[in-house]
Design an enzyme around this catalytic site. Sequence first.
Site, mmCIF file in Angstrom:
data_model
loop_
_atom_site.group_PDB
_atom_site.id
_atom_site.type_symbol
_atom_site.label_atom_id
_atom_site.label_comp_id
_atom_site.label_asym_id
_atom_site.label_seq_id
_atom_site.Cartn_x
_atom_site.Cartn_y
_atom_site.Cartn_z
ATOM 1 N N LYS A 1 36.944 41.576 28.105
ATOM 2 C CA LYS A 1 36.690 42.817 27.348
ATOM 3 C C LYS A 1 38.001 43.483 26.962
ATOM 4 O O LYS A 1 38.203 43.867 25.817
ATOM 5 C CB LYS A 1 35.860 43.816 28.190
ATOM 6 C CG LYS A 1 34.508 43.309 28.621
ATOM 7 C CD LYS A 1 33.746 44.353 29.436
ATOM 8 C CE LYS A 1 34.394 44.713 30.757
ATOM 9 N NZ LYS A 1 34.451 43.631 31.745
ATOM 10 N N ARG B 1 28.353 51.304 31.656
ATOM 11 C CA ARG B 1 28.166 50.248 32.633
ATOM 12 C C ARG B 1 26.830 50.361 33.336
ATOM 13 O O ARG B 1 26.513 49.538 34.185
ATOM 14 C CB ARG B 1 29.238 50.400 33.691
ATOM 15 C CG ARG B 1 30.248 49.304 33.688
ATOM 16 C CD ARG B 1 31.163 49.596 34.851
ATOM 17 N NE ARG B 1 31.916 48.455 35.205
ATOM 18 C CZ ARG B 1 33.116 48.186 34.703
ATOM 19 N NH1 ARG B 1 33.645 48.956 33.795
ATOM 20 N NH2 ARG B 1 33.752 47.141 35.120
ATOM 21 N N ARG C 1 44.760 36.334 36.969
ATOM 22 C CA ARG C 1 45.145 37.478 36.124
ATOM 23 C C ARG C 1 46.295 38.256 36.767
ATOM 24 O O ARG C 1 46.328 38.467 37.971
ATOM 25 C CB ARG C 1 43.964 38.420 35.930
ATOM 26 C CG ARG C 1 44.389 39.695 35.216
ATOM 27 C CD ARG C 1 43.248 40.485 34.679
ATOM 28 N NE ARG C 1 42.372 40.974 35.733
ATOM 29 C CZ ARG C 1 41.276 41.660 35.479
ATOM 30 N NH1 ARG C 1 40.923 41.918 34.245
ATOM 31 N NH2 ARG C 1 40.516 42.066 36.476
ATOM 32 N N ARG D 1 45.607 42.682 40.659
ATOM 33 C CA ARG D 1 44.884 43.915 40.949
ATOM 34 C C ARG D 1 44.205 43.815 42.311
ATOM 35 O O ARG D 1 43.708 42.752 42.673
ATOM 36 C CB ARG D 1 43.806 44.134 39.871
ATOM 37 C CG ARG D 1 44.199 45.165 38.854
ATOM 38 C CD ARG D 1 43.314 45.139 37.642
ATOM 39 N NE ARG D 1 41.883 45.283 37.905
ATOM 40 C CZ ARG D 1 40.966 45.300 36.950
ATOM 41 N NH1 ARG D 1 41.320 45.188 35.694
ATOM 42 N NH2 ARG D 1 39.686 45.421 37.251
ATOM 43 N N ARG E 1 31.758 42.429 42.628
ATOM 44 C CA ARG E 1 31.715 43.038 41.290
ATOM 45 C C ARG E 1 30.727 42.300 40.387
ATOM 46 O O ARG E 1 30.044 42.915 39.569
ATOM 47 C CB ARG E 1 33.109 43.037 40.651
ATOM 48 C CG ARG E 1 34.018 44.099 41.259
ATOM 49 C CD ARG E 1 35.480 43.810 40.987
ATOM 50 N NE ARG E 1 35.841 43.868 39.587
ATOM 51 C CZ ARG E 1 36.966 43.334 39.088
ATOM 52 N NH1 ARG E 1 37.811 42.719 39.884
ATOM 53 N NH2 ARG E 1 37.222 43.440 37.821
HETATM 54 P P1 AP5 Z 1 40.405 40.755 30.790
HETATM 55 O O1 AP5 Z 1 40.518 40.966 29.321
HETATM 56 O O2 AP5 Z 1 41.347 41.495 31.668
HETATM 57 O O3 AP5 Z 1 38.879 40.959 31.226
HETATM 58 P P2 AP5 Z 1 38.000 42.262 31.410
HETATM 59 O O4 AP5 Z 1 36.632 41.906 30.911
HETATM 60 O O5 AP5 Z 1 38.670 43.450 30.799
HETATM 61 O O6 AP5 Z 1 37.974 42.317 32.990
HETATM 62 P P3 AP5 Z 1 38.126 43.550 34.002
HETATM 63 O O7 AP5 Z 1 38.350 42.997 35.358
HETATM 64 O O8 AP5 Z 1 39.099 44.551 33.482
HETATM 65 O O9 AP5 Z 1 36.701 44.102 33.927
HETATM 66 P P4 AP5 Z 1 36.010 44.985 34.900
HETATM 67 O O10 AP5 Z 1 34.860 45.342 34.052
HETATM 68 O O11 AP5 Z 1 35.642 44.432 36.202
HETATM 69 O O12 AP5 Z 1 37.128 46.063 35.296
HETATM 70 P P5 AP5 Z 1 37.442 47.539 34.792
HETATM 71 O O13 AP5 Z 1 38.881 47.719 34.771
HETATM 72 O O14 AP5 Z 1 36.648 47.835 33.566
HETATM 73 O O15 AP5 Z 1 40.520 39.184 31.066
HETATM 74 C C1 AP5 Z 1 40.452 38.667 32.389
HETATM 75 C C2 AP5 Z 1 41.476 37.527 32.574
HETATM 76 O O16 AP5 Z 1 41.092 36.404 31.775
HETATM 77 C C3 AP5 Z 1 42.894 37.888 32.127
HETATM 78 O O17 AP5 Z 1 43.814 37.245 32.961
HETATM 79 C C4 AP5 Z 1 42.964 37.341 30.704
HETATM 80 O O18 AP5 Z 1 44.289 37.061 30.351
HETATM 81 C C5 AP5 Z 1 42.090 36.086 30.794
HETATM 82 N N1 AP5 Z 1 41.371 35.786 29.558
HETATM 83 C C6 AP5 Z 1 40.809 36.691 28.691
HETATM 84 N N2 AP5 Z 1 40.174 36.046 27.682
HETATM 85 C C7 AP5 Z 1 40.307 34.711 27.942
HETATM 86 C C8 AP5 Z 1 39.844 33.531 27.272
HETATM 87 N N3 AP5 Z 1 39.114 33.589 26.157
HETATM 88 N N4 AP5 Z 1 40.167 32.322 27.807
HETATM 89 C C9 AP5 Z 1 40.898 32.256 28.951
HETATM 90 N N5 AP5 Z 1 41.372 33.332 29.626
HETATM 91 C C10 AP5 Z 1 41.071 34.558 29.134
HETATM 92 O O19 AP5 Z 1 36.829 48.374 35.989
HETATM 93 C C11 AP5 Z 1 37.369 48.326 37.292
HETATM 94 C C12 AP5 Z 1 36.537 49.163 38.224
HETATM 95 O O20 AP5 Z 1 36.551 50.554 37.784
HETATM 96 C C13 AP5 Z 1 35.048 48.814 38.305
HETATM 97 O O21 AP5 Z 1 34.804 47.773 39.216
HETATM 98 C C14 AP5 Z 1 34.456 50.146 38.727
HETATM 99 O O22 AP5 Z 1 34.636 50.373 40.092
HETATM 100 C C15 AP5 Z 1 35.291 51.169 37.980
HETATM 101 N N6 AP5 Z 1 34.726 51.540 36.668
HETATM 102 C C16 AP5 Z 1 35.285 51.334 35.435
HETATM 103 N N7 AP5 Z 1 34.493 51.781 34.466
HETATM 104 C C17 AP5 Z 1 33.391 52.290 35.081
HETATM 105 C C18 AP5 Z 1 32.190 52.894 34.606
HETATM 106 N N8 AP5 Z 1 31.941 53.057 33.297
HETATM 107 N N9 AP5 Z 1 31.282 53.283 35.526
HETATM 108 C C19 AP5 Z 1 31.500 53.126 36.831
HETATM 109 N N10 AP5 Z 1 32.601 52.548 37.360
HETATM 110 C C20 AP5 Z 1 33.547 52.147 36.494
HETATM 111 MG MG MG Z 2 39.537 45.200 31.639
#
Ligand code: AP5
Ligand code: MG
Length: 214
Positions: free
Chosen positions: A13, A88, A127, A160, A171
């Site tokens: 994402k 989410r 990552r 992370r 997760r």
């Molecule tokens: P990346 O682009 O970083 O993936 P992502 O989908 O952004 O993954 P996140 O871990 O950031 O998602 P998340 O939803 O768990 O975490 P968030 O920070 O939102 O890509 C992942 C890896 O793959 C990278 O190394 C990248 O280089 C590689 N990659 C990407 N595309 C690729 C491809 N096509 N092929 C190969 N490799 C690829 O949230 C963290 C925490 O915050 C949550 O767990 C929760 O506790 C809290 N939180 C955040 N938002 C909310 C909300 N709205 N409500 C409640 N809690 C929340």
């Molecule tokens: Mg992310």
Amino acid sequence: MKIVMLGAPGAGKGTQAKKIAEKYQIPHISTGDIFRANIKAGTELGSKAKTYMDKGLLVPDELVVDLVVDRVNQDDCSKGYVLDGFPRTIPQAEALDEALATLGQKMDYAINIEVKDEDIISRMSGRRACVDCGATYHIVNIPPKKEGICDNCGGELILRDDDKPETVKKRLGVYHDQTQPLIEYYTNKKILVEVDGTIGIDKIFSKIVKVLGE
Ligand code: AP5
Ligand code: MG
């Protein structure tokens, strides 16, 4: 153009949202990045959020919704934005839609990046994220030019806390229970766009551009 990014943790994402924001010149709003910035700055919101994030749980809706609604009402969002990691839960999506409706607006696209659970676990352990600017890399797929150092800003690259395999599994469970129902929610609104998240970053982006327009 108002866009929501959907997908499991690690589906890509953030990677795609950054490219969309750059091409269409709209803000990239990542709730995860906002929480991590608050943790780093030692704010009260950050310390509350950290207790949930470290366990792989969602931060409660009431800590997230107002934050996002305030953010999308800022001037730089007048031409649209790309939301990454929000909504989410169904209540978050409903709260967002209600806030938009009061302005006579609605969401334009919900882009769901589809990646299977087994692929997610290996992605996450590779990552690395910049502690300063939040740029993300992958030690195999998208390595930085110099190991451990961010290409953009020279900051330190770290794993992370919530990317350890046990927390990633938690997760994923939370994703399937609480976030996946949004696929049906946005299908019913007729704005869902499905993309295969395993075909390479640039190919995924071209598919997205085909839908959003040049
Ligand atoms: P990346 O682009 O970083 O993936 P992502 O989908 O952004 O993954 P996140 O871990 O950031 O998602 P998340 O939803 O768990 O975490 P968030 O920070 O939102 O890509 C992942 C890896 O793959 C990278 O190394 C990248 O280089 C590689 N990659 C990407 N595309 C690729 C491809 N096509 N092929 C190969 N490799 C690829 O949230 C963290 C925490 O915050 C949550 O767990 C929760 O506790 C809290 N939180 C955040 N938002 C909310 C909300 N709205 N409500 C409640 N809690 C929340
Ligand atoms: Mg992310």
